[in-house]
Design a protein around this motif. Sequence first.
Motif, PDB file in Angstrom:
ATOM      1  N   SER A  99       0.822  -1.210   0.000  1.00  0.00           N
ATOM      2  CA  SER A  99       0.000   0.000   0.000  1.00  0.00           C
ATOM      3  C   SER A  99       0.856   1.260   0.000  1.00  0.00           C
ATOM      4  O   SER A  99       0.413   2.321  -0.441  1.00  0.00           O
ATOM      5  CB  SER A  99      -0.949   0.000   1.199  1.00  0.00           C
ATOM      6  N   SER A 100       2.090   1.126   0.455  1.00  0.00           N
ATOM      7  CA  SER A 100       2.997   2.278   0.484  1.00  0.00           C
ATOM      8  C   SER A 100       3.320   2.809  -0.904  1.00  0.00           C
ATOM      9  O   SER A 100       3.876   3.901  -1.034  1.00  0.00           O
ATOM     10  CB  SER A 100       4.303   1.893   1.196  1.00  0.00           C
ATOM     11  N   ILE A 101       2.937   2.051  -1.943  1.00  0.00           N
ATOM     12  CA  ILE A 101       3.204   2.526  -3.308  1.00  0.00           C
ATOM     13  C   ILE A 101       2.488   3.850  -3.566  1.00  0.00           C
ATOM     14  O   ILE A 101       2.898   4.644  -4.411  1.00  0.00           O
ATOM     15  CB  ILE A 101       2.807   1.453  -4.354  1.00  0.00           C
ATOM     16  N   GLY A 102       1.426   4.082  -2.804  1.00  0.00           N
ATOM     17  CA  GLY A 102       0.692   5.334  -2.953  1.00  0.00           C
ATOM     18  C   GLY A 102       1.490   6.561  -2.551  1.00  0.00           C
ATOM     19  O   GLY A 102       1.075   7.703  -2.836  1.00  0.00           O
ATOM     20  N   ASN A 103       2.628   6.352  -1.892  1.00  0.00           N
ATOM     21  CA  ASN A 103       3.482   7.482  -1.500  1.00  0.00           C
ATOM     22  C   ASN A 103       4.280   8.054  -2.666  1.00  0.00           C
ATOM     23  O   ASN A 103       4.871   9.129  -2.542  1.00  0.00           O
ATOM     24  CB  ASN A 103       4.464   7.055  -0.403  1.00  0.00           C
ATOM     25  N   LEU A 104       4.301   7.331  -3.785  1.00  0.00           N
ATOM     26  CA  LEU A 104       5.146   7.745  -4.925  1.00  0.00           C
ATOM     27  C   LEU A 104       4.401   8.793  -5.760  1.00  0.00           C
ATOM     28  O   LEU A 104       4.080   8.579  -6.921  1.00  0.00           O
ATOM     29  CB  LEU A 104       5.526   6.528  -5.772  1.00  0.00           C
ATOM     30  N   LYS A 105       4.156   9.917  -5.159  1.00  0.00           N
ATOM     31  CA  LYS A 105       3.298  10.930  -5.778  1.00  0.00           C
ATOM     32  C   LYS A 105       3.966  11.633  -6.952  1.00  0.00           C
ATOM     33  O   LYS A 105       3.293  12.323  -7.731  1.00  0.00           O
ATOM     34  CB  LYS A 105       2.848  11.939  -4.726  1.00  0.00           C
ATOM     35  N   SER A 106       5.277  11.459  -7.094  1.00  0.00           N
ATOM     36  CA  SER A 106       5.989  12.061  -8.229  1.00  0.00           C
ATOM     37  C   SER A 106       6.125  11.092  -9.398  1.00  0.00           C
ATOM     38  O   SER A 106       6.599  11.487 -10.465  1.00  0.00           O
ATOM     39  CB  SER A 106       7.388  12.518  -7.797  1.00  0.00           C
ATOM     40  N   ALA A 107       5.743   9.840  -9.188  1.00  0.00           N
ATOM     41  CA  ALA A 107       5.982   8.804 -10.207  1.00  0.00           C
ATOM     42  C   ALA A 107       5.220   9.099 -11.485  1.00  0.00           C
ATOM     43  O   ALA A 107       4.024   9.390 -11.469  1.00  0.00           O
ATOM     44  CB  ALA A 107       5.596   7.431  -9.666  1.00  0.00           C
ATOM     45  N   ASP A 108       5.923   9.007 -12.597  1.00  0.00           N
ATOM     46  CA  ASP A 108       5.345   9.201 -13.922  1.00  0.00           C
ATOM     47  C   ASP A 108       5.099   7.859 -14.607  1.00  0.00           C
ATOM     48  O   ASP A 108       4.122   7.687 -15.320  1.00  0.00           O
ATOM     49  CB  ASP A 108       6.301  10.054 -14.761  1.00  0.00           C
ATOM     50  N   GLN A 109       6.003   6.913 -14.372  1.00  0.00           N
ATOM     51  CA  GLN A 109       5.934   5.591 -14.991  1.00  0.00           C
ATOM     52  C   GLN A 109       6.036   4.531 -13.898  1.00  0.00           C
ATOM     53  O   GLN A 109       7.022   4.506 -13.156  1.00  0.00           O
ATOM     54  CB  GLN A 109       7.094   5.379 -15.978  1.00  0.00           C
ATOM     55  N   VAL A 110       5.044   3.655 -13.810  1.00  0.00           N
ATOM     56  CA  VAL A 110       5.081   2.544 -12.862  1.00  0.00           C
ATOM     57  C   VAL A 110       4.744   1.265 -13.613  1.00  0.00           C
ATOM     58  O   VAL A 110       3.628   1.095 -14.106  1.00  0.00           O
ATOM     59  CB  VAL A 110       4.090   2.751 -11.692  1.00  0.00           C
ATOM     60  N   ARG A 111       5.732   0.381 -13.693  1.00  0.00           N
ATOM     61  CA  ARG A 111       5.526  -0.903 -14.370  1.00  0.00           C
ATOM     62  C   ARG A 111       5.859  -2.046 -13.415  1.00  0.00           C
ATOM     63  O   ARG A 111       7.012  -2.228 -13.018  1.00  0.00           O
ATOM     64  CB  ARG A 111       6.395  -0.999 -15.632  1.00  0.00           C
ATOM     65  N   LEU A 112       4.825  -2.798 -13.064  1.00  0.00           N
ATOM     66  CA  LEU A 112       4.973  -3.977 -12.219  1.00  0.00           C
ATOM     67  C   LEU A 112       4.513  -5.231 -12.963  1.00  0.00           C
ATOM     68  O   LEU A 112       4.330  -6.281 -12.360  1.00  0.00           O
ATOM     69  CB  LEU A 112       4.151  -3.818 -10.933  1.00  0.00           C
ATOM     70  N   ASP A 113       4.315  -5.105 -14.256  1.00  0.00           N
ATOM     71  CA  ASP A 113       3.727  -6.181 -15.047  1.00  0.00           C
ATOM     72  C   ASP A 113       4.667  -7.371 -15.222  1.00  0.00           C
ATOM     73  O   ASP A 113       5.878  -7.270 -15.024  1.00  0.00           O
ATOM     74  CB  ASP A 113       3.311  -5.646 -16.423  1.00  0.00           C
ATOM     75  N   THR A 114       4.052  -8.477 -15.628  1.00  0.00           N
ATOM     76  CA  THR A 114       4.778  -9.713 -15.953  1.00  0.00           C
ATOM     77  C   THR A 114       5.581 -10.200 -14.755  1.00  0.00           C
ATOM     78  O   THR A 114       6.797 -10.368 -14.794  1.00  0.00           O
ATOM     79  CB  THR A 114       5.669  -9.512 -17.203  1.00  0.00           C
ATOM     80  N   ASN A 115       4.851 -10.375 -13.666  1.00  0.00           N
ATOM     81  CA  ASN A 115       5.377 -10.970 -12.450  1.00  0.00           C
ATOM     82  C   ASN A 115       4.367 -11.996 -11.956  1.00  0.00           C
ATOM     83  O   ASN A 115       3.543 -12.488 -12.741  1.00  0.00           O
ATOM     84  CB  ASN A 115       5.636  -9.883 -11.400  1.00  0.00           C
ATOM     85  N   GLN A 116       4.419 -12.295 -10.676  1.00  0.00           N
ATOM     86  CA  GLN A 116       3.461 -13.231 -10.077  1.00  0.00           C
ATOM     87  C   GLN A 116       2.773 -12.575  -8.879  1.00  0.00           C
ATOM     88  O   GLN A 116       2.465 -13.231  -7.876  1.00  0.00           O
ATOM     89  CB  GLN A 116       4.188 -14.514  -9.663  1.00  0.00           C
TER      90      GLN A 116
END
Length: 453
Positions: free
Chosen positions: A128-145
């Motif tokens: 849930s801490s991913i929500g802290n990345l308020k400056s993020a322009d590109q977030v890719r978590l694809d092709t995992n498990q």
Amino acid sequence: MPSLLHTLSIALLSVLLCGSAVALDAGEIVALKDMQAEWGTQLGWRGEPSCNWTDVTCDSDGHVQELSLAAKQLSGSIPASIGKLRSLVSLDLSDNLLNGSIPASIGNLRSLFYLYLNTNQLSGTIPSSIGNLKSADQVRLDTNQLSGAIPTSIGSLQSVRNLVLSFNQLSGSLPDSIGNLQAVENLFLYNNQLSGSIPVSIANLRNAVSLSLSSNQLSGSIPDSIDKLQSLVSLDFAENQLNGSIPASIGNLQSLIQLYLYSNQLSGSIPDSIGNLQAVEDLYLYKNQLSGSIPNSISKLQKLVALKLHDNQLSGSIPASIGNISSLQQLYLFSNHLSGSIPDSIGKLHALRLLYLSSNQLCGSIPDSIGNLSELKFLLLDTNQLSGSIPNSICNLQSLHQLFLQNNTLTGVVPSWVCATNASYDLRDNHFSCPLPTCCSSTGNGLCAPCFA
């Protein structure tokens, strides 16, 4: 002998050049040492942590700004101490063999602009801490498990333009907070196990250009408010369990080039407003439960390249106006309840390469104009109620690969050019006159039999 001033200048320059290594703070040193212990051999990181290490970039103050570690065959887990790299702007660990979970400490990287963890073997939930990345322009978590639900905090990524979570095992419903991604242009959540309905808040994604929720287990109807997404170029809700009708409002998506709604449980008729999609090139509505006739308005789609309406319950005749879609290359209408004759205007589709009208209730003769389709590679008219003779104009189709006319009530003589064609063909189970050409008689390969005296 060099002067004392010269010696001091050289010393000062050396300090400036090497100052970046000195400026690493204690947290950065811990993080780099932990990564060195995990991946140092593959990366060639030796000695004390330094901005001079390969694929490490520091800012002018000597703090780690970029880690570019893609496709390095890295294995093991991402150290929790990575959250100590608080000046990090770009983190690229994609295309490796990393496993374990995404550490919650990733949320400490509040300056992060690029986060690429895609194409690994990461498991567990998205923290849930991913929500802290308020400056993020590109977030890719694809092709995992990755598994579990998409955290509600994802809606806090208000700067993100590209959010890619596809090809994981994410489950649960789409959070309403997804509608808070006001800057998002590309939202890819396809190939997961997401369920529940599409939240109405999705209509808030006014900057979205590509939206793909395909290959999930989403149910319920397509929100009427979908037409608020006026920037959409590609809309892909295919391979879900969506039901209800296609909303008429979908015709307001004037920028849409690709509309993929196939393999759902959509019912009702194709809305007449579909003809307002002036920019659309791919219209895939196949494998649903759509009924009623093909709307005449479809002929307004002058940029349409592929029209796939097969495997539905469409009835009525093929509109003659379909011949006006001069750009059409693929026409898939098979496995419906279409009746009436094949319109002569079909011969105006000079760009057509694939014509699949099989498994309908089409009757009348095959129009002679079909021989004008010089680009045609596949002509499948089998399993209908077509009558009359095979038009000789078909022999003009020099690009033809497949000719399937079986299971009709065609009569007359099988033309001799059938034996000379390079296309694979099946003319069986018609009412042709005897004798059959040797190449397709019962003593040949049997692809015209039977015949009648």
